[in-house]
Design an enzyme around this catalytic site. Structure first.
Site, PDB file in Angstrom:
ATOM      1  N   LEU A  87       4.000  10.613   1.117  1.00 40.40           N
ATOM      2  CA  LEU A  87       3.840   9.323   1.008  1.00 40.40           C
ATOM      3  C   LEU A  87       5.016   8.253   0.821  1.00 40.40           C
ATOM      4  CD1 LEU A  87       0.903   9.113  -2.047  1.00 40.40           C
ATOM      5  CD2 LEU A  87       0.709   8.778   0.406  1.00 40.40           C
ATOM      6  N   ASP A  88       5.075   7.323   1.659  1.00 42.28           N
ATOM      7  CA  ASP A  88       6.106   6.346   1.406  1.00 42.28           C
ATOM      8  C   ASP A  88       6.408   5.896   0.114  1.00 42.28           C
ATOM      9  OD1 ASP A  88       6.300   6.620   4.250  1.00 42.28           O
ATOM     10  OD2 ASP A  88       5.358   4.501   4.548  1.00 42.28           O
ATOM     11  N   ARG A  89       7.628   5.464  -0.167  1.00 41.27           N
ATOM     12  CA  ARG A  89       7.919   5.204  -1.362  1.00 41.27           C
ATOM     13  C   ARG A  89       7.070   4.118  -2.064  1.00 41.27           C
ATOM     14  NH1 ARG A  89      13.787   2.203  -2.918  1.00 41.27           N
ATOM     15  NH2 ARG A  89      12.634   0.409  -3.332  1.00 41.27           N
ATOM     16  N   THR A 135       4.134   3.204  -1.029  1.00 43.42           N
ATOM     17  CA  THR A 135       2.726   3.739  -1.142  1.00 43.42           C
ATOM     18  C   THR A 135       2.142   4.429  -2.471  1.00 43.42           C
ATOM     19  OG1 THR A 135       2.665   3.774   0.936  1.00 43.42           O
ATOM     20  CG2 THR A 135       0.979   4.546   0.125  1.00 43.42           C
TER      21      THR A 135
END
Length: 241
Positions: free
Chosen positions: A68-70, A72
């Site tokens: 998961l992106d930072r 998100t």
């Protein structure tokens, strides 16, 4: 790469309070926005710093089974030991096997109520350290389905459910931007400033994990995050949904 000024929804003081699901193989937690999953070259707090508290009697801490992106927030699956992690990794590597639903607030007014985005993606640069992506006919096949859940009264914002069939880096962010309705708060593919913006309005709402062959899939949902609620409510979200 994510903006260094992206707001953290809130720091983790009790990771156990963010646990959404637990069994012998997998944990699912609600990751806060603004917190990277893995350590990076610049250091700083990461989710990994907190995972020892989720051993629940096992000798090693759990590990993230996907990205998961930072910036998100939402559902993140963790394998509780090496065999579990390998099993989860195999599931996530097979396109369309794991069901993923994201909520996003996008800028603009999609002309339809639902649809498919079928646009191949490739890296913008040959630099292996770069995570920035672009649409490219010669890139990797990438498919996203989407559905409008609500629109703001002035039609400047829409609340979408996004389901990535493939799992390319930044897929949802690039696909939404390519359609002309970038995700609000996106400093790379959207219109957000590098600092002082609302934070990326992207939330991993649900995971469906077909982990056990003779049992129904595990379905886990993360609640609406605080940093998105105001704009979701503008688009018709009600807390009891």
């Amino acid at each position: 790469m994510p903006s260094a000024d992206a707001p953290v929804e809130h720091r983790i003081t009790d990771i156990g309070a963010r646990l959404l699901y637990r069994d012998a193989l997998v944990l699912v937690i609600d990751k806060p926005a603004g917190l990277p999953v893995h350590p990076g070259p610049k250091g700083g707090e990461t989710l990994t710093d907190h995972l020892d508290a989720l051993r629940f009697g096992l000798p090693r801490r759990p590990e993230a089974a996907h990205r998961l992106d930072r910036d998100t927030s939402g559902c993140l699956a963790l394998g509780r030991h090496a065999k579990a992690l390998a099993r989860l990794n195999k599931l996530f590597a097979a396109s369309g096997t794991v069901g993923k639903t994201y909520w996003a607030i996008v800028e603009g007014d999609p002309s339809e109520d639902e649809g498919r985005i079928d646009l191949p993606l490739a890296r913008r640069s040959d630099d292996p350290r770069s995570w920035w992506m672009k649409t490219d006919p010669a890139g990797d096949p990438s498919l996203t389905t989407w559905r409008v859940l609500g629109r703001s009264p002035d039609r400047s914002l829409a609340w979408l459910a996004l389901s990535p069939v493939t799992g390319r880096t930044h897929q949802l962010r690039v696909h939404c931007a390519a359609m002309g309705w970038p995700i609000l708060g996106d400093t790379i593919y959207g219109t957000a400033p590098r600092s002082g913006g609302p934070g990326l309005q992207l939330h991993a709402r649900a995971l469906t994990l077909p982990l056990y062959p003779k049992k129904p899939p595990i379905v886990v949902e993360a609640p609406a995050p605080g940093h998105m609620r105001e704009r979701m409510e503008m688009c018709g979200y009600e807390a009891d949904e």
